[in-house]
Design an enzyme around this catalytic site. Structure first.
Site, PDB file in Angstrom:
ATOM      1  N   ARG A 264       0.853  -1.186   0.000  1.00 53.24           N
ATOM      2  CA  ARG A 264       0.000   0.000   0.000  1.00 53.24           C
ATOM      3  C   ARG A 264       0.893   1.241   0.000  1.00 53.24           C
ATOM      4  O   ARG A 264       1.477   1.613   1.014  1.00 53.24           O
ATOM      5  CB  ARG A 264      -0.876  -0.011   1.251  1.00 53.24           C
ATOM      6  N   HIS A 268      -3.718   4.360   4.625  1.00 50.96           N
ATOM      7  CA  HIS A 268      -4.810   3.389   4.725  1.00 50.96           C
ATOM      8  C   HIS A 268      -6.102   4.018   4.206  1.00 50.96           C
ATOM      9  O   HIS A 268      -6.810   3.432   3.391  1.00 50.96           O
ATOM     10  CB  HIS A 268      -4.979   2.942   6.166  1.00 50.96           C
ATOM     11  N   TYR A 277       4.155   5.387  11.349  1.00 47.47           N
ATOM     12  CA  TYR A 277       4.421   3.998  11.706  1.00 47.47           C
ATOM     13  C   TYR A 277       5.268   3.219  10.697  1.00 47.47           C
ATOM     14  O   TYR A 277       5.579   2.054  10.941  1.00 47.47           O
ATOM     15  CB  TYR A 277       3.106   3.236  11.950  1.00 47.47           C
TER      16      TYR A 277
END
Length: 372
Positions: A264, A268, A277
């Protein structure tokens, strides 16, 4: 390097790949495919246009025109490859990120925007496109897909010219009970369903190693059906593997789990900040495996397309983006009470009570405006 290796640029072993990141065609003994030059150019067009749909939607959200958007950036090959493997009889069950599969099933991208703009409940007829409505609840669509597949089975619509269902979900969803229950039912009843897991390495902010101690495709063996891991950035391999899995499901061989190993590239959703993160180095490593660039390299390497072709596709993408924006901004707001119109096929006492309560609430604002 083991199959559980880091999320860097190197692909893990046990991976079906037909097109390298450098655009070189490679053979596979079990999953190979013959594509005409026109078919390859068509896949390239799909990839470019779907990415533009995604980028335009992200821009619209950032400008306050959509409430939210779940980007597919980096996952185009997994979605276009699998989507183009479907026949008209097959039924697809998406999450909220399968914009590429929606494209393959003929769903107008503006209908996707309407959902995230909050002006429709989905915007398309699942029966017309054989593409179910987006599912927000993580993993629940796997139950729907297995139930539909069991219906196909009981209707006798199996065989070479029959139908199958395919269901999409992410690596994080494999930790959900619904997904594992779906695996059990599909296996026990030999349902004609393909489980298509887009392993994009991150379940929101949780890395893959927090989801599984083994590669995800190996989980299938514990439920009694085959699993296969495919290079999710390779549109040729995704097409070949999905086409075979669907054919096997239709012929009565039961379910298959496909793990599309991808990444990805964006957030998100547009409410997420992935810089909190994950490392920038990881993102840069995966940029070298871009699904669009490898098809472009293949076309150029084999003299299957010239500069005029690429410029024409880019121009088409620009027009698509402009059309999406224009039609999105022109969408009318629905009447507030329409939200109750299609909850049940027949009148329902609780829904009618809720409608009356909401109508009274809205009327209070109108009266306040008159008095003011």
């Amino acid at each position: 390097m083991t199959a559980d290796a880091s999320r860097g640029a190197e692909a893990p072993p046990e991976l079906v790949q037909l097109l390298t990141p450098e655009g070189e065609r490679v053979a596979h003994p079990d999953y190979d495919i013959d594509l005409t030059p026109e078919e390859v150019r068509g896949l390239y067009r799909d990839l470019v246009l779907v990415r533009r749909v995604d980028l335009e939607a992200v821009a619209l959200q950032r400008q306050g025109e959509l409430g939210l958007w779940a980007s597919l950036l980096g996952q185009e090959a997994a979605q276009i490859g699998s989507g183009r493997a479907l026949t008209g009889a097959d039924m697809a069950f998406p999450t909220y990120r399968e914009h590429g599969v929606a494209w393959c099933r003929g769903v107008d991208p503006v209908n996707l925007l309407g959902l995230f703009r909050g002006v429709n409940h989905g915007g398309w007829d699942p029966a017309e496109h054989n593409f179910h409505l987006y599912t927000i609840v993580i993993g629940s669509q796997t139950l729907h897909a297995v139930g539909y597949a069991m219906g196909i089975q009981r209707d006798g619509a199996v065989g070479e010219d029959g139908a199958a269902s395919i269901v999409y979900f992410g690596d994080g969803a494999t930790s959900q009970g619904d997904v594992n229950e779906s695996f059990i039912w599909a296996s026990v009843f030999n349902a004609p369903v393909v489980f298509f897991c887009q392993n994009n390495q991150w379940a929101i902010s949780e890395p893959l190693e927090k989801q599984s101690r083994i590669p995800l495709y190996r989980r299938a063996s514990g439920f009694g059906f085959p699993g296969i891991r495919v290079d999710g950035n390779d549109v040729f391999a995704c097409l070949a593997v999905t086409r075979k899995a669907l054919a096997d499901a239709r012929s009565g061989q039961g379910p298959v789990l496909i793990e599309a190993y991808t990444y990805r590239m964006g957030a998100h959703t547009t409410s997420d900040d992935p810089t909190r993160y994950r490392l920038a180095d990881e993102l840069e490593a995966w940029k070298l495996k871009d699904p669009i660039e490898r098809v472009k390299a293949y076309l150029v390497r084999n003299s299957l397309a010239d500069q005029e072709f690429f410029e024409a596709i880019d121009a088409e993408a620009d027009e698509l983006g402009k059309d999406m924006r224009r039609r999105c901004l022109a969408m009318p707001d629905p009447r507030p009470l329409e939200i109750f119109d299609h909850v049940y096929a027949e009148p329902h006492r609780l829904v009618e009570a809720e409608r009356a309560e909401f109508a009274a609430y809205l009327a209070g604002f109108e009266n306040e405006g008159v008095e003011g």
